[in-house]
Motif scaffolding. Structure first.
Motif, PDB file in Angstrom:
ATOM      1  N   LEU A  38       8.892  83.435  29.210  1.00  0.00           N
ATOM      2  CA  LEU A  38       9.366  82.320  28.090  1.00  0.00           C
ATOM      3  C   LEU A  38      10.928  81.673  28.640  1.00  0.00           C
ATOM      4  N   SER A  54       4.728  78.113  37.234  1.00  0.00           N
ATOM      5  CA  SER A  54       4.585  78.574  35.756  1.00  0.00           C
ATOM      6  C   SER A  54       3.012  78.772  35.538  1.00  0.00           C
ATOM      7  N   THR A  93       1.964  82.592  34.978  1.00  0.00           N
ATOM      8  CA  THR A  93       0.980  82.869  33.666  1.00  0.00           C
ATOM      9  C   THR A  93      -0.408  83.623  34.100  1.00  0.00           C
ATOM     10  N   HIS A 149      13.107  84.639  21.186  1.00  0.00           N
ATOM     11  CA  HIS A 149      11.775  84.180  20.679  1.00  0.00           C
ATOM     12  C   HIS A 149      11.053  85.128  19.698  1.00  0.00           C
ATOM     13  N   VAL A 195       7.472  84.822  18.880  1.00  0.00           N
ATOM     14  CA  VAL A 195       6.597  85.522  19.768  1.00  0.00           C
ATOM     15  C   VAL A 195       6.509  86.844  19.274  1.00  0.00           C
TER      16      VAL A 195
END
Lengths: 233, 836, 228
Positions: free
Chosen positions: B493, B707, B711, B795, B798
């Motif tokens: 992130l 990304s 991921t 974050h 999260v």
């Protein structure tokens, strides 16, 4: 291979792009030595008979050579040897075009110079900027300086052959024309005996090395002496 | 060695889910490792190709002047001996004229031979090869040339003394990325036309290149050495394609490094999963083992049988893993698109398969040591005792721990080629497990003594403290798994926030420099919208706290040096992507500064280089005029955007009068850029424009792909993590089932049982996930701030989501595995317990 | 005479193991009167444990019906059985089946707590004193001897004052000394709490003391123990 390198990989790319964007070619803002860094106070000429401002681009700033080897420093020494106790201020900015030079005239005036050596236009040429614009800019600089009763030494520039005859001719001719029209002290070619001489230039083939600057300073000397004389009259 | 096939078969058959979990764990770890290593091998192998693509040859000789006779002779003699083929190119800027209209354009001319290039691709819109399209008297141009000069194919252009016909348009040029920021578009001409141009010779500035293609690319280093000896030092550069610095290479190195980290974490998680599932298998089989022993089976016999079983599962898992790794590898080109260097094949090298098998064996061996060791501790007496006693403390777990750590360290070092990071990695891991273990014990101790309001809750808490104390190892496992997942996620992130999301669709793609003070309004008018103009003032730094800057020393710096010419600016406010990290506002306390001293805000990166602190005094020489400034704030950038930034920001009053030019960064739809450039240049001829649309597009694509890849790989870790959650809960469910049955015998209804189970699992998950969140946040923060050097965003949502998801998942798994018991009459279980 | 506390009619129980069908209980009908101490005797494998689990609702018969305190519990689901197990019935197992994570005290209290009995602690303490395990109240099962475990289990079975206690080979895992003590305790407490006790054992020593002995042989009730 470390994390830091991972980060710096991205960063380098960004910084690289940002730097190139911010700093115009050819006087790209690569690490370069600073100018003569002794204190200069506005309008004061401590101990010296007067101030000579060397205004110009990277060729004046001395990109890639030590500050003491740039032409203003060498010129100051040569003048001193002749008993002319003038301070030569290096006001060169790498990558500057004639438009930039025009815009900072007032700032240069703050230094209260007796003589201004004006070396500009090379970057305009390298970017293919219309010579008419360069001529207008330099003309306005000269007019402004003369208004302030400053003696101007204009140095001529010759553009690279590869830009094409039409362009090169238009460019090269503008300097002597301006000199004639405005009756300034005129050195026909700033890089005389230096340009295209591999031994007088740095590896990039564009920027003079210390030996090159020595020649430039020597070549300039008579014109500056003449200018000092005019200024003193 | 005696192998009891039926015994093994039965074990496998009744191992059920645990066997599957084990195999999946092995497969996952092997798949990620082999896919990545194979990919990496290919990338390294093809980097040479890629570099040749970029450079156009195996060896490149570069000079600003004609190649010296000596060097040319050396090349020629090697060519005569068939060591190489050579090609010359010339590159220079010139002002090109349109034949009809009185318009001109600075362009980058490249004169090439017909075979150009040796390597790399130049795609023309016609589909022809460059050599086919480029006949003498014609030129092949970039689209921008047509747009800016308002010409079309078939029209004529004047270059130097010659008029050329435009034959074709360049769509893509692989050799271009290095020089993507140029002041003019590309025009190719044929070498045969070069001399007639009248542009070369004394007073010209031309880049001379000699591209060499070797018969044996392996000789590149040697030939480079030979040729370098004949080259003029500092003027003629002889480089191999591989040694020429390639950003693409750095990019791949970085990407592979990050992915390697993920693959190791996946392996670690899988290892924990293997250990857990095997423990569960053996735990379920305790009685069988005891019986077997009672009938005289030696430890060695049993160990042999289970070793074979484990090897079988390991081999099976490895095979699946290798197959999966192959599939993943095939996906790479899809994920990375044209970012994958040419020549990265789909083939799976035998080395990859071998590596997969070896790694598989190692991984399985290391991670099954402990559970298999426990086989020896099972005593035949267990047949008669139904309550399992507390396991005795043994040296085995510690030894196994050391072996696992060593194995992991070696693997980390091997994967990322860095001993220090490998050691840090493992030390961090050990620290994590030790801390979690200690904290878990402390919390369990507290929980045992906490006054809990309801019976179910009390019961759940007590269950956590049941003999054998599996809770602690469950918590350690869960915490490790969750924190590893969260670290990956948080890093992802934060990296994305810094590098990818901060590269939005509307990132600037046209930069304009040298806008003059009196042209600001006109520029705005031409651009047609309100654009931000950044004043740029050139200056040099003289001293910091009266300590003069030593230019010689500064040039030694590997970082930015303080002796160079800086770009200063002035403004009243922070930019959107800036925050203040030192001081309270940009120019705080200006009124308290002594006369003649001005306020200055410094960017953290240069503050670090120059060791500049708040209230430090700095002297600048602004083209002959000096100013003294005091640092009133230190700023930091929150995003590494492709956007201008300034080290030194002054108050407007300080610099408004100084000589300055303006700089602007604009975003425009790609197709409008040429017209905009034309308009700007027409109205403001001194303004130089730099069109970075291509770079911007490519950069944006790169980030998006990056990304996707990250991921994709992270999802493997997530899968492994979930498996561990499942297998851990499964592994310890026997204890819970027994208690569930007892509750029922004593008259507890299903609500109560469910409540106890839910509470117990919730406590485990809550505790583990909260610990994991703390660890992950600290770890991710450390990595981001000290290693990546990017701004860290915690974050928290999260983190919160992680806690919730963990709790839900753990409760679900826990309840599912116990659900059957709730509906069944207790006798079914009691009967099994009594062995009848 | 009041209704029987427990009644079973024609219950049988069989398991299918692979192809084979094993009949463990075969058409058993019986009943227990309140306050009775009955023993199910029979050799190992005669189906004692299974009969006990079916009668107590821990297992479901394959055929037949079971009434506990007049309620037909045969088809009760687990949730309807829960309160019966909690309040009406107590269990003592051969393998003790104490909750390993709880101390003796907590094990005993547990059924009372489930029943939301405010006096749970009080009652458990009394029981612990009664069986001489007060000192061991904080010990967990793993820290108790077999005899101690079984005494805890008996207390646990009795704390909610059940009408019926099932004991499956309560002395099966104990030495003779402990066995005797446990049997004494069971019988004393049965008297004190006035509960019905159904005890499965193959020990004739215990059978001799019962009000009635039901004999099981190969899953059939060969003797319902009523003396004619």
């Amino acid at each position: 291979m470390t994390f830091t390198q991972l980060a710096s990989g991205f960063r380098n790319l960004l910084v690289f792009i940002a730097m190139i964007i911010l700093l115009a070619l050819p006087g790209c803002d690569s690490p370069a030595p600073p100018q003569n860094a002794e204190p200069v106070n506005e309008g004061k000429t401590t101990g010296a008979e007067g101030v000579i401002v060397a205004m110009g681009d990277s060729l004046t700033a001395g990109l890639g050579v030590a500050p003491t080897e740039s032409y203003p420093a060498q010129l100051e020494k040569l003048l001193a040897e002749r008993g002319l106790n003038y301070r030569v201020v290096n006001a060169g900015i790498s990558g500057e075009t004639s438009s930039g030079a025009k815009a900072r005239i007032d700032w240069v005036l703050r230094l209260n110079p007796a003589v201004v050596i004006l070396e500009t236009g090379a970057n305009d040429g390298l970017r293919g900027i219309d010579p008419k614009l360069v001529e207008e800019n330099i003309e306005q600089i000269i007019v402004r300086l003369k208004q302030e009763e400053i003696t101007v030494v204009l140095t001529g520039m010759m553009m690279l052959t590869n830009l094409g005859k039409t362009y090169v001719t238009a460019f090269n001719d503008l300097y002597p024309r301006l000199a004639r029209q405005h009756e300034v002290v005129f050195m026909p070619f700033f890089l005389k005996d230096v340009a295209a001489e591999p031994t007088k230039n740095q590896a990039d083939g564009i920027h003079p090395n210390p030996a090159g600057y020595q020649i430039i300073a020597a070549n300039l000397l008579p014109y500056v002496e003449k200018a000092i004389q005019i200024a003193s009259d | 060695m005696m192998i009891h096939y039926r015994f093994l078969l039965e074990e496998l058959r009744y191992g059920g889910k645990q066997v599957i979990t084990f195999v999946i764990c092995v497969a996952l770890s092997i798949a990620t490792l082999t896919a990545l290593n194979s990919f990496r091998r290919d990338v390294h192998g093809s980097l040479i190709d890629e570099a040749r693509e970029l450079q156009g040859g195996d060896i490149i000789i570069h000079a600003h002047q004609p190649i010296s006779d000596k060097l040319q002779l050396a090349v020629d003699s090697l060519a005569q001996q068939n060591y190489l083929k050579q090609q010359k190119t010339f590159e220079f800027y010139t002002v090109v004229l349109s034949e009809i209209k009185d318009s001109s354009l600075l362009s980058s001319i490249k004169a090439v031979e017909s075979a150009y290039p040796f390597f790399g691709t130049i795609t023309l819109t016609s589909g022809l090869q460059l050599g086919e399209a480029l006949e003498p008297g014609t030129v092949v141009v970039a689209q921008e040339v047509l747009d800016r000069l308002d010409r079309a194919i078939g029209d004529r252009l004047i270059i130097g003394d010659v008029a050329f016909t435009i034959a074709d348009v360049v769509a893509f040029e692989s050799m271009r990325p290095v020089s993507f920021l140029s002041f003019g578009p590309r025009i190719f001409i044929s070498m045969t036309d070069l001399d007639q141009l009248g542009l070369l010779g004394r007073g010209s500035r031309v880049e001379h290149e000699l591209l060499l293609q070797l018969s044996e690319p392996g000789d590149a280093e040697d030939i480079t050495k030979i040729l370098s000896a004949s080259a003029v030092p500092r003027v003629e550069r002889v480089e191999t394609a591989a040694s020429a610095r390639s950003r693409v290479r750095t990019f791949f190195d970085n990407l592979l490094f990050f992915l390697s980290c993920i693959s190791i974490l996946t392996l670690m998680l899988s290892g924990i999963g293997m250990q857990g599932s095997l423990s569960a298998i053996l735990y379920q089989k305790q009685k069988v083992i005891a019986v077997t022993k009672a009938f005289g089976a030696s430890n060695r016999f049993l160990l042999t049988q289970y070793l074979i079983m484990v090897s079988f599962m390991g081999a099976f898992g490895s095979l699946i893993g290798i197959g999966l790794g192959y599939t993943i590898k095939r996906l790479f080109p899809l994920l990375l698109g044209d970012l994958v260097p040419q020549g990265v094949g789909y083939a799976f090298h035998p080395a990859d398969t071998l590596e997969g098998i070896v790694l598989g064996i190692l991984v399985v061996t290391v991670f099954t040591l402990l559970p298999l060791h426990r086989l020896g501790t099972v005593k035949p007496v267990m047949i008669f005792r139904h309550e399992t006693g507390a396991a005795k403390r043994q040296a085995a777990p510690i030894i196994t721990g050391i072996i696992c750590s060593l194995f992991l360290s070696l693997l980390v070092i091997r994967q990322i080629d860095d001993v220090k990071i490998g050691i840090f990695f493992v030390l961090g891991l050990v620290l994590l497990i030790a801390t979690v273990s200690l904290t878990a014990s402390a919390c369990l101790w507290l929980l045992k003594r906490a006054p809990l309001p309801t019976l179910a809750l009390r019961q759940a808490a007590k269950s956590l403290y049941r003999p054998g104390n599996a809770s602690r190892s469950i918590i350690v496992t869960l915490t490790s798994a969750i924190s590893v997942l969260l670290v990956i996620f948080l890093l992802k992130l934060n990296l994305f926030a810094t590098f990818i999301e901060s590269y939005p669709e509307n990132a600037p793609n046209l930069f304009c420099i040298d806008i003059q003070q009196d042209q600001k309004d006109l520029f705005q008018a031409v651009v047609g919208e309100e654009v931000l103009l950044f004043p740029v003032i050139r200056a040099r730094l003289l001293s910091i706290n009266d300590q003069p800057i030593d230019p010689v020393q500064e040039r030694e710096r590997k970082t930015d040096n303080l002796g160079r010419e800086f770009n200063l600016t002035y403004r009243e406010n922070l930019l959107d992507d800036e925050i203040i990290i030192g001081g309270n506002s940009l120019f705080e306390g200006t009124e308290r500064l002594p006369p003649g001293v001005v306020a200055l805000s410094v960017l953290d990166s240069i503050a670090e280089i120059g060791e500049i602190e708040l209230d430090d005094r700095m002297r600048f020489n602004i083209q002959g005029v000096e100013i003294e400034a005091q640092v009133t704030s230190i700023r930091s950038r929150t995003e590494s955007r492709l956007y201008p930034f300034f080290y030194f920001v002054f108050e407007p009053a300080t610099l408004e009068a100084a000589p300055q030019t303006f700089f602007s960064a604009i975003h425009l739809p790609r197709e409008l850029i040429p017209d905009m450039i034309t308009a700007i240049v027409a109205q403001l001829p001194n303004v130089s424009t730099i069109n970075v649309a291509d770079v911007a597009d490519r950069f944006g694509q790169l980030m998006k792909r990056l990304s996707v890849v990250i991921t994709f790989f992270a999802s493997f870790s997530i899968m492994a993590g979930c498996l561990i959650l499942i297998s851990t809960i499964f592994a310890t469910r026997l204890d819970r089932i027994r208690e569930t049955v007892y509750y029922k015998v004593l008259g507890a209804d299903s609500n109560f049982v469910l409540l106890v189970l839910t509470c117990e699992h919730a406590m485990l998950a809550l505790f583990s996930s909260i610990m994991a969140v703390i660890f992950a946040e600290v770890a991710a923060w450390l990595i981001c701030t000290t290693v990546f050097n990017i701004v860290y965003q915690p974050h928290w949502y999260v983190a919160g989501l992680t806690v919730v998801c963990s709790i839900v998942l753990v409760i679900m798994i826990g309840l599912t595995s116990s659900f059957g018991i709730i509906q069944q009459r207790p006798a079914v279980y009691l009967r099994q317990q009594n062995g009848t | 005479m009041s209704d029987p506390i427990l009644r079973a009619a024609h219950i049988s129980k069989h398991y299918t193991i692979g192809e084979r069908r094993a009949i463990v209980l075969n058409d058993i009908s019986m009943q227990l009167e309140a306050g009775e101490f009955a023993v199910i005797s029979g050799a190992s494998g005669s189906g004692k444990t299974t009969l006990l689990t079916v009668l107590s609702g821990l297992d479901k018969p394959s055929n037949g019906r079971v009434w506990l305190d007049t309620q037909d519990i045969t088809d009760f689901d687990e949730n309807r059985l829960a309160p019966l197990r909690n309040r009406l019935i107590g269990f003592v197992f051969q393998a003790f089946h104490l909750v390993p994570s709880l101390t003796s005290m907590e094990n005993i209290m547990f059924p009372a707590e489930l029943n939301r009995d405010p006096d749970a602690t009080e009652k458990a303490s009394q029981l612990l004193h009664r069986v001489g395990l007060w000192e061991q109240r904080h010990n967990r099962p793993e820290q108790l001897s077999g005899g101690e475990k079984q005494r805890v289990a008996i207390c646990r079975a009795l704390i909610n004052n059940p009408q019926l206690v099932f004991a499956d080979e309560p002395t099966g895992n104990l030495d003779s000394e402990n066995s005797r003590e446990v049997v004494e305790l069971l019988l004393e407490l049965q008297q004190e709490f006035n509960t019905t006790l159904l005890l499965a054992t193959h020990s004739s020593e215990i059978s001799d003391r019962a009000d009635r002995v039901l004999s099981l042989h190969d899953g059939r009730l060969v003797d319902n123990g009523y003396r004619q």
